[in-house]
Each structure stands twice: as structure tokens, then as C-alpha cells.
Design an enzyme around this catalytic site. Structure first.
Site, PDB file in Angstrom:
ATOM      1  N   HIS A  30       0.750  -1.155  -0.205  1.00 36.16           N
ATOM      2  CA  HIS A  30      -0.034  -0.389   0.092  1.00 36.16           C
ATOM      3  C   HIS A  30       0.625   0.737  -0.176  1.00 36.16           C
ATOM      4  O   HIS A  30       0.931   1.937  -1.291  1.00 36.16           O
ATOM      5  CB  HIS A  30      -1.297   0.368   1.038  1.00 36.16           C
ATOM      6  N   ASP A 132      -6.115   5.849   1.270  1.00 37.20           N
ATOM      7  CA  ASP A 132      -6.080   4.009   1.001  1.00 37.20           C
ATOM      8  C   ASP A 132      -7.351   4.467   2.241  1.00 37.20           C
ATOM      9  O   ASP A 132      -7.369   5.189   2.619  1.00 37.20           O
ATOM     10  CB  ASP A 132      -5.166   3.763   2.426  1.00 37.20           C
TER      11      ASP A 132
END
Length: 467
Positions: A30, A132
């Protein structure tokens, strides 16, 4: 009165038009995607601020070779969290549950991030928050700031994103382009991470749009299908991948190249199988032995990155050293090398000697492999990886599964591995796959050129931010 209006107009004109805040989730796959995306946005002249705890910002920087000078980093003191060694996976789950304390600690970024937004809100015309989805709780207070808006940057594929939600809401409509086998998520996620995800997704309702690190050439069907799901209704969508840096423009961290690249220089074209299971997978000693024997018995060239999963704090002490069979490196000398530290994956996949990639099918690895035109030996381990593997093998047909879906939680023996390696590296089927992968890779890479589908979507997103 006229003077006051002139003053207001002057104040508005002196404001920075747009400032972008990027909030990544603290797991390598991520962090990496959000950092690459930040570099891409900053190349348009937009000021980009990355926000995180010091440990995770340091992690992201230390594993990225792009020029980060244009990015503003806000590194907040890392709260204490447990950082145990990676848990050896069981037949029940391979999910890296040892990372859960660092995931829970990430929620503590909410207060410092909200304070930072308030500090900037009077200096800019528009505050843009790109986050995110797993950091939704951290950014939720943006909705209290009149000139702020948020966008979710999805680090998973639209194919996976669509099918997991479609399945969860009871499969409300028929879908063309269904995979032959619906992957099972059994054992792929822990109870704790499922609760964590559910909590985060509940806080996403105020976002303006969604970004995907994918390309319509690969997943256009599933990007469109996402519009049919209620959770995405009224939200704008941009598919702007691949967000990878151009290898020719990467500044070198030092004058010497990584040892793996030096070794690849000496091998024949498309002759080497690259093996890596990413930053969140740990193999058992028994599985390492079987994989080592399978590679040796296949008699194919290989480059194997053999590391345990990251700890929650990657700078915290020693990691377990994997035990290879006795005399292994001597016996495979000239045939293969085993790397036990961090390796430059994108450059390895972009090397002309690499002809296949044995991968866990994390989305980052999939996009890198697709874009570099390298077919995949899919061996999913946890999270959404079985879905990514299905996209690669069933839909795009640029890879094969190491073992059947039903047996993915079991020990995979050396003869199964040997057969899979030979099937990809030397069979006619493997040759056709390589040819398809190379063709698709060229198309996906060119989608970023002026007038290409991904470049048009990225231009559209940048224009939307500057509106």
C-alpha cells in the site's frame, strides 16, 4: 464596501489553488503504490503532502528509488505498538496476523492529521485528501472542513473489488465475464482484519471519487460494473494505472547495481524464473525445502528472493534466516541465486533475461509483471490474492496456477512445483503465454502515452482537481 470586496478578491487570489494530502496504509504494498502515485501527481506541478508515522514514512522512502524531493513529508512520532516476528503460517490461515498491532496503531493518526488539515484550510482554495480505504477513519474529519474533499485510492484490482462486493451483497445481478472458478477467501483473512476493514469501509460515504491502479485495457469491464453497485453510485472513477516509474528515469541510489541485476546480465533472454512472495508472506521451513527442490529439479535458471514477511516495524531487529537444503547454493551455482534482502523487483521484471515470475499475486506485483510483459506462475497466499490470480490465469490468460485453488492452503510438493516451472518456462503453452504477456505489457505501457487511455484518465483527474 468596494474596498472590502477588492480585499476579499485579493485574499482568494493569494491562496494556493490546490494542495493534495496523501494518506497511505502502513503495509508495504500500500505504501509503495501511494508513494508512486504521489510522484506522478507532483509531476503535474501540484503540491503533494504525504502524511504518516515516522517509521512507515522511513520504510516507504527507503524502498523507493524515485526522486522524492518534490514531495512534502509530514512524519508524526510513531506510537508504541507490538512488532512481533512474522507468524509461521498454518493450514488454517496464511494472513500476516503479526502486523495487526501496526494496523490498529494507524488509527491514532486521526488527530494529528485533522489538525494538519485545519492548519492548511485557510491557506488554500481546495484541500484534496487522497487516502487508502483502510485509512478512512484517519481522514474522516475532512468532511467538517468546507473546502476539503476526499478520494479513495484503491490498492486492489477493480476485478477483485467488484466481485468481492458483488458477492457480499448477494450477487444482485448476472455478470458476463465470470471466472470459471470463483475463488474461495477461506483462510485468506483473519477475523481481526475483517473487523478492521468493515469499520474503515463504513466511513467512506463522504468521498467524491475512486482511483484505481489499473488500466481499462485490462479491467474496463469490471470498472464499469463497479458503477452498478450502490456503494459506488454517484462517485466519479478514474483508472490511472500503471503508476510505475519509467525505469530509464530512475535515479540510482548508488553507482553500483544490485547483485541480482549483475547476475541477470550474464543470462540468456527470457531464461530466468524470478521468485518472490512479497513483503507480507512467510513460508514454513518445510515449504522452503519443497520449493528449493522443485527449482533445482526443474534445471531452469532462477532468481529467488527469499525473505520472511515484514515486521510491523521493519527497522526493529533481526529477521529469521531461511534454512535452505544443505549444500543447495553450491549445487545450484551458475543455475540460480537466492537473495535474502530487499531486491529491486521492477528492475528485475524489466530485465530481458526474465521469462517468468512465480508470485503470490499481490496487486502491486501483478501490475508490475503485467506492465513488464512477464507471465506469472500464480501462488496466492492470503488477502485478495486468489482473486488476482484468477484474473491473471482465467481472464487475461497470461499465467498458470502452481496448484489448484482447492489445495492452496496445503503444502505444495517439489514435483508439483517442478512441473509448474517447466510448464511456464519451456512448454509451447508457456511460450504462447509469454507472447500474450509481452503484447499486453506493451499495450498497457503505451496506455500512459499522450492520448493513451490511462493518460486521458489521469489528465481528467488532474483537471477535475484544478476545476
Amino acid at each position: 464596501m468596494a474596498s472590502d470586496q477588492h480585499k476579499d478578491s485579493h485574499n482568494k487570489n493569494s491562496l494556493e489553488p490546490v494542495v493534495v494530502f496523501v494518506v497511505p496504509f502502513p503495509a508495504q504494498g500500500h505504501l509503495n503504490q501511494l508513494l508512486q502515485f504521489s510522484c506522478l501527481i507532483s509531476s503535474y506541478g501540484l503540491p503533494v503532502h504525504i502524511v504518516g508515522f515516522k517509521t512507515h514514512i522511513h520504510q516507504a522512502k527507503s524502498r523507493n528509488f524515485q526522486d522524492l524531493n518534490k514531495i512534502h513529508f509530514h512524519e508524526f512520532p510513531t506510537p508504541h505498538f507490538d512488532s512481533p516476528p512474522p507468524i509461521i503460517p498454518t493450514s488454517i490461515t496464511k494472513f500476516p496476523t503479526h502486523l495487526q498491532p501496526s494496523f490498529e496503531a494507524s488509527k491514532k493518526l486521526r488527530e494529528p492529521f485533522t489538525n494538519l488539515l485545519h492548519e492548511f484550510s485557510n491557506k488554500v482554495r481546495r484541500l484534496v485528501v487522497i487516502h487508502d480505504p483502510l485509512m478512512s477513519s484517519v481522514v474522516q474529519d475532512f468532511s467538517t472542513i468546507p473546502n476539503a474533499e476526499s478520494y479513495a485510492f484503491n490498492c486492489i484490482s477493480p476485478f477483485t473489488h467488484f466481485f468481492t462486493f458483488w458477492d457480499a451483497i448477494g450477487r444482485p445481478f448476472q455478470v458476463e465475464g465470470m471466472p470459471k472458478v470463483i475463488p474461495s477467501m477461506e483462510g485468506c483473512l483473519s477475523f481481526e482484519i475483517m473487523n478492521f476493514m468493515a469499520y474503515q469501509y463504513e466511513l467512506m460515504h463522504n468521498r467524491t471519487g475512486d482511483l484505481f491502479n489499473s488500466c481499462r485495457l485490462i479491467e474496463g469491464t469490471y470498472i464499469d460494473l463497479l458503477n452498478k453497485i450502490e456503494m459506488n453510485a454517484n462517485n466519479k472513477q478514474w483508472s490511472i494505472g500503471p503508476i510505475l516509474p519509467d525505469l530509464t528515469t530512475l535515479p540510482r541510489a548508488s553507482t553500483s547495481r544490485h547483485e541480482s541485476l549483475e547476475w541477470l546480465d550474464k543470462q540468456g533472454p527470457k531464461s530466468v524464473l524470478y521468485i518472490s512472495f512479497g513483503s507480507s508472506t512467510t513460508l514454513t521451513d518445510e515449504q522452503i525445502q519443497e520449493l528449493a527442490m522443485g527449482l533445482e529439479n526443474s534445471k531452469k535458471k532462477f532468481l529467488w528472493v527469499l525473505r520472511d514477511a515484514d515486521k510491523g516495524n521493519v527497522f526493529d531487529g533481526e529477521t529469521r534466516k531461511a534454512r535452505l537444503p544443505e549444500g543447495y547454493q553450491e549445487r545450484t551455482e551458475g543455475k540460480g541465486i537466492v537473495v535474502t534482502d530487499w531486491a529491486p523487483q521492477l528492475e528485475i521484471l524489466g530485465h530481458s533475461s526474465v521469462g517468468g515470475f512465480m508470485s503470490h499475486c499481490g496487486w502491486n506485483s501483478c501490475m508490475e509483471s503485467i506492465t513488464m510483459g512477464v507471465p506469472i506462475l500464480a501462488w496466492p497466499m492470503h488477502s485478495e490474492q486468489p482473486w488476482n490470480a484468477t484474473l491473471i490465469t482465467d481472464i487475461l490468460e497470461i499465467g498458470i496456477q502452481v496448484t489448484e485453488q482447492a489445495h492452496q492452503m496445503e503444502l505444495v510438493d517439489s514435483s508439483t512445483i517442478e512441473k509448474a516451472v517447466n510448464r511456464l518456462m519451456v512448454s509451447k503453452e508457456g511460450e504462447e503465454m509469454r507472447s500474450r504477456a509481452e503484447k499486453l505489457g506493451k499495450q498497457v505501457w503505451q496506455s500512459r502515452d499522450e492520448g493513451g487511455v490511462s493518460q486521458l484518465e489521469l489528465n481528467s483527474f488532474i483537471a477535475h482537481l484544478r476545476r
